[in-house]
Scaffold this motif. Structure first.
Motif, PDB file in Angstrom:
ATOM      1  N   SER A   1       0.842  -1.188   0.000  1.00 29.64           N
ATOM      2  CA  SER A   1       0.000   0.000   0.000  1.00 29.64           C
ATOM      3  C   SER A   1       0.880   1.242   0.000  1.00 29.64           C
ATOM      4  CB  SER A   1      -0.895   0.009   1.241  1.00 29.64           C
ATOM      5  OG  SER A   1      -1.542   1.264   1.383  1.00 29.64           O
TER       6      SER A   1
ATOM      7  N   GLU B   1      -0.209   4.023   1.290  1.00 29.38           N
ATOM      8  CA  GLU B   1      -0.557   4.832   2.460  1.00 29.38           C
ATOM      9  C   GLU B   1       0.481   4.655   3.567  1.00 29.38           C
ATOM     10  OE1 GLU B   1      -2.805   7.126   2.709  1.00 29.38           O
ATOM     11  OE2 GLU B   1      -3.605   6.790   0.693  1.00 29.38           O
TER      12      GLU B   1
ATOM     13  N   HIS C   1       0.249   5.009  -6.543  1.00 30.10           N
ATOM     14  CA  HIS C   1       0.298   3.554  -6.398  1.00 30.10           C
ATOM     15  C   HIS C   1       1.700   2.974  -6.581  1.00 30.10           C
ATOM     16  CE1 HIS C   1      -3.691   4.690  -8.184  1.00 30.10           C
ATOM     17  NE2 HIS C   1      -4.060   4.166  -7.021  1.00 30.10           N
TER      18      HIS C   1
ATOM     19  N   SER D   1      -5.842  11.534   6.682  1.00 32.70           N
ATOM     20  CA  SER D   1      -5.620  10.092   6.630  1.00 32.70           C
ATOM     21  C   SER D   1      -6.095   9.483   7.940  1.00 32.70           C
ATOM     22  CB  SER D   1      -4.134   9.764   6.412  1.00 32.70           C
ATOM     23  OG  SER D   1      -3.707  10.167   5.122  1.00 32.70           O
TER      24      SER D   1
ATOM     25  N   ASN E   1      -5.974   0.649 -12.788  1.00 32.53           N
ATOM     26  CA  ASN E   1      -6.581   0.999 -11.508  1.00 32.53           C
ATOM     27  C   ASN E   1      -8.114   0.885 -11.597  1.00 32.53           C
ATOM     28  OD1 ASN E   1      -6.626   1.948  -8.832  1.00 32.53           O
ATOM     29  ND2 ASN E   1      -6.815   4.075  -9.505  1.00 32.53           N
TER      30      ASN E   1
ATOM     31  N   ASP F   1     -10.376  -0.744  -9.671  1.00 31.40           N
ATOM     32  CA  ASP F   1     -11.098  -0.518  -8.411  1.00 31.40           C
ATOM     33  C   ASP F   1     -12.503  -1.122  -8.414  1.00 31.40           C
ATOM     34  OD1 ASP F   1      -9.126   0.713  -6.909  1.00 31.40           O
ATOM     35  OD2 ASP F   1      -9.623   2.720  -7.616  1.00 31.40           O
TER      36      ASP F   1
ATOM     37  N   ASP G   1      -2.003  -1.301  -5.640  1.00 30.59           N
ATOM     38  CA  ASP G   1      -3.178  -0.736  -4.979  1.00 30.59           C
ATOM     39  C   ASP G   1      -3.962  -1.788  -4.200  1.00 30.59           C
ATOM     40  OD1 ASP G   1      -4.922   1.311  -4.264  1.00 30.59           O
ATOM     41  OD2 ASP G   1      -6.215   1.005  -6.015  1.00 30.59           O
TER      42      ASP G   1
ATOM     43  N   HIS H   1      -6.240  -3.426  -1.474  1.00 27.22           N
ATOM     44  CA  HIS H   1      -7.315  -2.924  -0.618  1.00 27.22           C
ATOM     45  C   HIS H   1      -7.702  -3.971   0.411  1.00 27.22           C
ATOM     46  CE1 HIS H   1      -8.922  -0.253  -4.168  1.00 27.22           C
ATOM     47  NE2 HIS H   1      -7.813   0.228  -3.630  1.00 27.22           N
TER      48      HIS H   1
ATOM     49  N   GLU I   1     -16.070   4.331  -3.743  1.00 23.91           N
ATOM     50  CA  GLU I   1     -14.788   4.742  -3.151  1.00 23.91           C
ATOM     51  C   GLU I   1     -14.749   6.268  -2.972  1.00 23.91           C
ATOM     52  OE1 GLU I   1     -10.128   3.325  -3.718  1.00 23.91           O
ATOM     53  OE2 GLU I   1     -11.270   3.919  -5.477  1.00 23.91           O
TER      54      GLU I   1
ATOM     55  N   THR J   1      -9.737   7.086  -1.299  1.00 22.83           N
ATOM     56  CA  THR J   1      -9.125   5.766  -1.212  1.00 22.83           C
ATOM     57  C   THR J   1     -10.085   4.782  -0.552  1.00 22.83           C
ATOM     58  OG1 THR J   1      -8.095   5.698   0.999  1.00 22.83           O
ATOM     59  CG2 THR J   1      -6.983   7.007  -0.699  1.00 22.83           C
TER      60      THR J   1
ATOM     61  N   GLU K   1      -6.946   1.032   2.616  1.00 19.77           N
ATOM     62  CA  GLU K   1      -5.731   0.578   1.946  1.00 19.77           C
ATOM     63  C   GLU K   1      -4.863  -0.211   2.919  1.00 19.77           C
ATOM     64  OE1 GLU K   1      -5.242   1.626  -1.366  1.00 19.77           O
ATOM     65  OE2 GLU K   1      -7.124   2.739  -1.291  1.00 19.77           O
TER      66      GLU K   1
ATOM     67  N   ASP L   1     -11.178   8.233  -9.787  1.00 21.61           N
ATOM     68  CA  ASP L   1      -9.946   7.930 -10.517  1.00 21.61           C
ATOM     69  C   ASP L   1      -9.833   8.682 -11.836  1.00 21.61           C
ATOM     70  OD1 ASP L   1      -9.118   6.224  -8.527  1.00 21.61           O
ATOM     71  OD2 ASP L   1      -9.900   4.432  -9.502  1.00 21.61           O
TER      72      ASP L   1
END
Length: 473
Positions: free
Chosen positions: A119, A121, A169, A250, A315, A317, A342, A344, A351, A355, A358, A457
């Motif tokens: 991830s 993040e 990513h 975050s 991506n 998703d 990416d 999850h 989403e 995000t 993550e 996105d």
């Protein structure tokens, strides 16, 4: 707790991960899992270096409940015939590979590969690009932070990082699949997904997400300035000296095992102001799975940005593409040049905040080349990404699938994505299931669900959910 596994180190690792065991057993059956556990003892033929037995788990802070051991690189169960670690040399941070990219791994069609997906993040510039420090602020000990995350944040220099323009990513690959040629389909089967850490992050960043301000600083149609998220008054970008001062949000979420809301992987936990908390089941899946689609002049060409999905997937998703799913991708380059990232832990359709939950995953894929006329892939998949689960077919629509809106455009008309999903669903029902098109149109209206994949996105997505049981499958 399983008690019927053979006495091998890999089997012992599986036996100490009850949620993982139950997930694999449900998919493979007890006998199939026994065979895998026995075979894992012969891990020396895999592509990874180092031991594959589980590492001893360090004690963690009370704020982080550990449903399983930390899956550091090379430690714990590795199911694939090949193993791909995330290193500064095997990833592209914020970009996908072009059609002429050099592969980091070569495999035969039908072989399996385990990837240690990271991830982004906790690694990004607005979080200080120091995962030990950032996660430490949330009660995570140094020995509970993934070593490959630390190495990447510190040592990545393949391309210069620009927080404002690069994708976030960590993209692993590309993987060259022998025999894949333009005009084929690459079938990507997700065989297993193992959470590598017991925590995740959900982020909302200024200028992004469903309720973000427009590029000129205005308010998008349908909401007021006071309804923008994150709030306009907390946006520090105009005077900020760097991304850490942008005011992005975050939210740290520990993962717990068990409980009524836990599901087979456990559940995520978010705070509520005052006493209490909200919990929700995990649904691990890879948000980014793709084949090389674009030609580009440089590694950071805007056409390679990892944010928007394309006709090569990327991506995408889609929350349904978890364990047991298949994702069919058009091939545009020799070897297909598969890439992924990416990871999850959970995601709602849409989403909306920007995000998902993550979190880093160890994922095992089977990659198989499907030739035209073989009947091994849906007809639509030879020109458009297509998903499948045990229960449903998932025709997909994207608002700007070939990137024609350009790097500066949004291409985010959800109506366009919806119409394309309907057309692709009609094409599938007619070409693959033999329905007359007017009848197929009526069926979609009466019985199929169309879900928003994501709205964040730049290129938005919609997918249909066509139940196999309606067709006796």
């Amino acid at each position: 707790m399983p008690t019927d596994l053979p006495a091998t180190p890999a089997a012992a690792a599986i036996s100490e991960l009850p949620a993982v065991y139950e997930a694999l057993a449900a998919r493979l059956g007890r006998r199939g899992l026994l065979r895998i556990a026995a075979g894992l003892g012969a891990a020396g033929g895999m592509a990874a270096a180092g031991t594959h037995s589980a590492a001893a788990a360090p004690a963690g802070p009370a704020a982080v409940s550990r449903p399983q051991r930390i899956l550091q690189p090379g430690r714990g169960p590795i199911d694939g015939q090949h193993y791909l670690r995330a290193t500064p040399d095997t990833v592209r941070w914020g970009y996908v590979p072009a059609r002429d990219a050099a592969p980091v791994l070569r495999i035969r069609s039908g072989e399996t590969v385990t990837v240690d997906a990271l991830s982004h993040e906790g690694l990004l510039e607005d979080q200080g690009r120091d995962p030990v420090a950032w996660f430490g602020e949330h009660g995570v000990g140094r020995n509970q932070v993934l070593r490959d995350a630390v190495d990447l944040a510190r040592d990545y220099s393949r391309t210069p990082r620009s927080f404002d323009t690069d994708g976030p990513h960590v993209v692993l690959g590309p993987v060259h699949v022998e025999g894949a040629e333009p005009g084929d389909v690459l079938k990507v089967e997700t065989l297993s997904l193992l959470p590598r850490v017991p925590y995740g992050v959900v982020s909302s960043r200024h200028g992004k997400g469903a309720l973000a301000r427009t590029r000129d600083g205005g308010t998008p149609a349908g909401i007021t300035r006071d309804e923008v998220m994150p709030p306009v008054d907390t946006d520090g970008r105009p005077s900020a000296e760097g991304p850490e001062e942008y005011g992005n949000v975050s939210v740290f979420a520990p993962i717990r095992s068990g409980g009524a809301a836990g599901g087979r992987y456990g559940h995520g936990v978010l705070p509520i102001d005052g006493p209490g908390e909200v919990t929700f089941p995990l649904n691990p899946h890879m948000g980014l799975m793709g084949t090389a689609f674009a030609d580009a002049a440089s590694l950071t060409d805007p056409l390679l940005n990892s944010i928007p999905p394309t006709l090569g997937g990327g991506n995408i998703d889609i929350r349904h593409l978890g364990s047991g799913s298949a994702f069919y991708l058009p091939v545009h380059a020799d070897g297909a040049l598969f890439h992924t990232g990416d990871p999850h832990f959970a995601m709602g359709n849409g989403e909306v905040a920007l995000t998902a939950l993550e979190g880093s995953l160890r994922t095992t894929f089977r990659l198989t080349v499907c030739k035209p006329g073989s009947g091994d892939a849906p007809t639509v998949a030879y020109h458009y990404p297509f998903g499948e689960t045990d229960e449903a077919w998932l025709p997909i629509g994207l608002s700007d699938p070939d990137g024609s809106a350009g790097a500066g455009g949004q291409g985010s008309d959800l109506d366009t994505a919806m119409r394309r999903a309907v057309v692709n669903a009609l094409d599938f029902l007619q070409a693959d299931l033999g329905m007359r098109r007017p009848v197929a149109y009526a069926y979609l209206s009466a019985a199929a669900d169309f879900e928003v994949s994501q709205v964040v996105d730049r290129t938005t997505g919609v997918h249909a959910v066509i139940r196999k049981s309606d067709f006796g499958r």
